[in-house]
Structure formats: structure tokens, C-alpha cells
Design an enzyme around this catalytic site. Structure first.
Site, PDB file in Angstrom:
ATOM      1  N   ASP A 178      -5.382  22.861  -7.392  1.00 27.01           N
ATOM      2  CA  ASP A 178      -5.683  21.734  -8.340  1.00 27.01           C
ATOM      3  C   ASP A 178      -5.011  22.291  -9.623  1.00 27.01           C
ATOM      4  O   ASP A 178      -5.457  23.247 -10.377  1.00 27.01           O
ATOM      5  CB  ASP A 178      -7.207  21.416  -8.618  1.00 27.01           C
ATOM      6  N   TYR A 184     -13.734  21.968  -9.167  1.00 26.27           N
ATOM      7  CA  TYR A 184     -14.073  20.739  -9.879  1.00 26.27           C
ATOM      8  C   TYR A 184     -15.277  20.291  -8.933  1.00 26.27           C
ATOM      9  O   TYR A 184     -15.453  20.217  -7.942  1.00 26.27           O
ATOM     10  CB  TYR A 184     -13.094  19.651  -9.690  1.00 26.27           C
ATOM     11  N   ARG A 192       0.874  -1.190  -0.005  1.00 28.54           N
ATOM     12  CA  ARG A 192       0.014  -0.139   0.262  1.00 28.54           C
ATOM     13  C   ARG A 192       0.900   1.330   0.042  1.00 28.54           C
ATOM     14  O   ARG A 192       0.491   2.375  -0.549  1.00 28.54           O
ATOM     15  CB  ARG A 192      -0.893   0.006   1.235  1.00 28.54           C
ATOM     16  N   LYS A 205      -5.811  12.469 -16.152  1.00 28.19           N
ATOM     17  CA  LYS A 205      -5.907  13.424 -17.220  1.00 28.19           C
ATOM     18  C   LYS A 205      -4.666  13.199 -18.250  1.00 28.19           C
ATOM     19  O   LYS A 205      -4.681  12.419 -18.862  1.00 28.19           O
ATOM     20  CB  LYS A 205      -6.308  14.674 -16.939  1.00 28.19           C
TER      21      LYS A 205
HETATM   22  C1  LIG Z   1     -11.050  15.042 -13.137  1.00 27.06           C
HETATM   23  C2  LIG Z   1     -10.574  16.019 -12.336  1.00 27.06           C
HETATM   24  C3  LIG Z   1     -10.676  15.641 -10.840  1.00 27.06           C
HETATM   25  C4  LIG Z   1     -10.546  14.186 -10.500  1.00 27.06           C
HETATM   26  O1  LIG Z   1      -9.905  13.210 -10.871  1.00 27.06           O
HETATM   27  P1  LIG Z   1     -10.167  11.762 -11.238  1.00 27.06           P
HETATM   28  O2  LIG Z   1      -9.161  11.097 -11.267  1.00 27.06           O
HETATM   29  O3  LIG Z   1     -11.367  11.783 -12.214  1.00 27.06           O
HETATM   30  O4  LIG Z   1     -10.766  11.432  -9.857  1.00 27.06           O
HETATM   31  C5  LIG Z   1      -9.983  16.518 -10.166  1.00 27.06           C
HETATM   32  N1  LIG Z   1      -9.878  17.866 -10.292  1.00 27.06           N
HETATM   33  C6  LIG Z   1     -10.152  18.130 -11.682  1.00 27.06           C
HETATM   34  C7  LIG Z   1      -9.636  19.655 -11.861  1.00 27.06           C
HETATM   35  C8  LIG Z   1     -10.596  17.339 -12.775  1.00 27.06           C
HETATM   36  O5  LIG Z   1     -10.443  17.680 -13.714  1.00 27.06           O
END
Ligand SMILES: *Cc1c(COP(=O)(O)O)cnc(C)c1O
Length: 398
Positions: free
Chosen positions: A186, A114, A61, A211
Site C-alpha cells: 500500500d 490500514y 464498467r 488521498k
Molecule cells: C485511506 C486509505 C485507504 C482506503 O482508501 P479509500 O479511498 O478511503 O477507500 C487505503 N490505504 C491507506 C493507507 C489509506 O490511508
């Protein structure tokens, strides 16, 4: 070896691997592991004391060498002290927040955050006695007036989800730090390549690695990158929550990392070309893309970012929903679905009004979010052009 710092493209190709130590294989091997066997009882006992080391293999983990390779590579590229891989971007957001608050505390959250991060604050965080206030993403240094004695976090996301406002992070960070408040960002849109949050005053940078780091729509991954002062606090919380990242997904993250620069360069170029083309369309009221010179966030974007990814928004003039559906339903190249950052183009209708509380969304027409993929720009434009023709035919038939 030269001590000159290496350029980002070279870092992307060389960080986090050591072929000599692995029979010459170019990429690090994937360890599938839960149990880690210790050579004797003394080293088993010692595991507790080395648990927080960045390269300690103590239990599945907590990560294995390929996890550390990804973590170290992302941290070094972005300019942070250390990185922690978790199973999703949302887990990275929630664990980072939970690491820094306790019951009775207060969080300042950008109104353009988000959606699921907002839902976490309003549900889970509220249940544990932590209050969230949403603020105008364009507040800048004015954030000072919202900071209370019990404020622990100013959470930023720039550009904002769906609406793409560019935040003045250095101004926000200066006000937050003057009050002893941590700044989280973020940085999924900017990626560790195009935005360097630690140079802007950010303490904890968060990525949905899902992403662009993974980049191929085939794995979920979250990354938390911190300054030295925050590393241990955040890491302890991540460990106590039981987060980890699966080895094959970490491998895909590291593989995507290698080509981040060449992919982003194309996403940037195609995104700007599509956005500029859309600006000329009579059906379009406005395009939200900070790399466009007339975008309200352009000056700050240019100051703080080295490039743009392929994600941007637009608002149409008011149109019947059935006409919009005609346009969207028959697009051939744009997929409809959540997430972004893969090689393919995407389009979805968005609803900024439904996810804001501190600021008002006044555009009367429907809004859309486009992800410019790696396809040819002429084909992407032709597909949208045919879509607008369907929309106009449907409106004429009303
Ligand atoms: C998609 C996204 C997230 C979440 O990511 P996941 O891997 O889908 O949980 C967080 N912040 C932003 C800006 C995003 O576009």
C-alpha cells in the site's frame, strides 16, 4: 522526439493526453457511458477477445479513454506495467488480495496496516477460508520464518498507518520471492511520485487515489498498479468482482495528478516544519515522521523514498482526555475527519493499541495524527500553540 526518459515533473504535465486528437482541448474529455455501441455484429463478437487489452472500449464498467489515460499515467510514473482504477482505495486493497488467494491459502499482513484492510482480512477473507498472520512491520528479511507452504501474499504498507514505521521492502521482497510469494504494498503515503515500489521488488502497488492523487477531498478513487507478471490475474479478478471507477472521479484523479509534485513539495516542507516544532513542545512525548533525522525509520526512508507527504503522527505525554478535547475542539484551521491528502490540514486522535495484534504499543499517552495541508506554516503553528495553551489551562484547573 528525444528518447531520453522524461523527468517526473514533465511526466506529470504530459502523460495521458493528446490534444491533437480532441480538437486541441488540453484535457481529455469525460465519457459518461454504460453501453458502448459496436459498428457491426462482427466487432460485437470480437469484443470478448479484446476485453483484456489496456485500451479496449467494450463496456462502461471496463473504462473509457479517460480511465485509460489515468491508468497509463499512474503506471508510467510509478514504473509499473499497468494500472487499474477502482472506486476506492479499500476496493484496490481487497481486489488485489482476492486476485491472488484461494481457500486454504495464507496471507502475511503487516501489523501497521490500514485498519479497514485488517478488518477485511479478519472478516471476509477468513470467511472464504484464507488465514491471515500479522507480522511486526520492522521484521525485514525475518519474514522468511513466517512464510508457510500455503503463503501467497506478503502485504506491506510503508510507512505504517497511524504509527509510521518504515518497512525494509527490498529485504522483505527478497525473502518472499525466494519462496515464490507475491509482495503487495500500500503505497498511498509515498504516492507514485515519492516511492517507486517496483524498484524495491514489489509486485502489486496499491493507492488510495482518494488521498493525494485526487488531492482535493472531493472524490473517492483506488488505483492498483502491477508488474507485467501480475497484470492479467489482477485485472481479471477486478473485472469479475465488478469494480470500476466513475468517469467524473477519474477526471478529478487525472486533474489532481497534474499538480501532484508542486502540492507534495509543500506538504513535505510544512509537514517536516510542523513535526520539528512539535518535537520541541514539552507536551509531546515523541513524533512519528520518517523524514526527521532522529526517526527510527529515517535511514530506510531516505534510501527508498524521494520525499514525504504531509501525514505524520505524534504521541503526547499522558493527559486528561477532557484537556485534550479542549485542545482539539477549538482548533480553527485543522479539520477533524477521516481521510487525508487534500489541501487542508487535519488532526484526529488515533488508537494504535486497538488495531495491533503482533506487536505491543506501550506509549502511555494519547496519540494524534496530523495532515499538514497547504496553509501557511506560521498560522498552522499558531493554531496548535493556542491549542496547547487550552490543554495546559485545562490540566491546571483539574
Ligand atoms: C485511506 C486509505 C485507504 C482506503 O482508501 P479509500 O479511498 O478511503 O477507500 C487505503 N490505504 C491507506 C493507507 C489509506 O490511508
Amino acid at each position: 522526439m528525444s528518447t531520453r526518459p522524461r523527468k517526473p515533473d514533465t511526466q506529470l504535465a504530459h502523460l495521458g493526453r493528446d490534444p491533437k486528437s480532441q480538437h486541441g482541448a488540453v484535457n481529455p474529455p469525460v465519457y459518461h457511458a454504460s453501453t458502448i455501441l459496436y459498428k457491426d455484429v462482427e466487432s460485437l463478437r470480437a469484443a470478448k477477445s479484446i476485453r483484456m487489452r489496456k485500451d479496449a472500449v467494450t463496456y462502461g464498467r471496463a473504462g473509457t479513454p479517460i480511465t485509460f489515460a489515468l491508468q497509463d499515467s499512474v503506471a508510467e510514473l510509478e514504473g509499473g506495467y499497468g494500472a487499474i482504477a477502482v472506486s476506492s482505495g479499500l476496493a484496490a486493497v481487497t481486489a488485489s488480495i482476492m486476485a491472488l488467494v484461494q481457500a486454504g491459502d495464507h496471507v502475511l499482513m503487516t501489523d501497521s496496516v490500514y485498519g479497514p484492510a485488517r478488518a477485511f482480512c479478519d472478516s471476509t477473507l477468513a470467511r472464504f477460508g484464507v488465514e491471515t498472520t500479522y507480522y511486526d512491520p520492522l521484521i525485514g528479511g525475518g519474514i522468511a520464518s513466517l512464510i508457510r507452504e500455503n503463503t501467497r501474499i506478503v502485504f506491506t504498507e510503508s510507512p505504517g498507518s497511524q504509527t509510521f514505521e518504515v518497512q525494509d521492502i527490498p529485504a522483505i521482497a527478497e525473502a518472499a520471492h525466494a519462496a515464490g510469494v507475491a509482495v503487495l504494498m500500500d503505497n498511498t503515503w509515498g504516492t507514485p511520485l515519492y516511492c517507486k515500489p517496483f524498484e524495491l521488488g514489489v509486485d502489486v502497488s496499491i493507492h488510495a487515489g482518494t488521498k493525494y492523487i485526487v488531492g482535493h477531498s472531493d472524490a473517492m478513487l483506488g488505483m492498483i498498479v502491477t508488474s507485467e507478471a501480475y497484470y492479467e490475474t489482477v485485472r481479471r479478478c477486478v473485472m469479475s468482482l465488478g469494480h470500476s471507477a466513475a468517469p467524473d472521479d477519474v477526471y478529478l484523479g487525472l486533474r489532481g495528478f497534474r499538480t501532484l509534485s508542486v502540492r507534495l513539495e509543500r506538504h513535505h516542507r510544512t509537514g517536516v516544519a510542523l513535526a520539528s516544532w512539535l518535537q520541541q513542545r514539552p507536551e509531546v512525548a515523541r513524533v512519528m515522521h520518517p523524514a526527521l533525522p532522529d526517526d527510527p525509520g529515517h535511514a530506510i526512508w531516505k534510501r527508498d523514498f524521494g520525499g514525504a507527504c504531509g501525514l505524520f503522527g505524534l504521541v503526547l505525554h499522558p493527559v486528561a482526555q477532557q484537556a485534550l478535547d479542549e485542545m482539539l475542539d477549538h482548533l480553527e484551521l485543522y479539520g477533524m475527519g477521516y481521510s487525508w491528502g487534500g489541501f487542508e490540514s487535519l488532526i484526529i486522535p488515533t488508537d494504535p493499541q486497538s488495531i495491533r495484534t503482533a506487536t505491543e504499543w506501550t506509549d502511555p499517552g494519547p496519540s494524534l495524527r496530523i495532515h499538514a495541508g497547504l496553509e501557511d506554516i506560521d498560522d498552522l503553528i499558531a493554531d496548535l500553540e493556542a491549542g496547547f495553551s487550552r490543554l495546559n489551562r485545562a490540566m491546571a484547573a483539574e
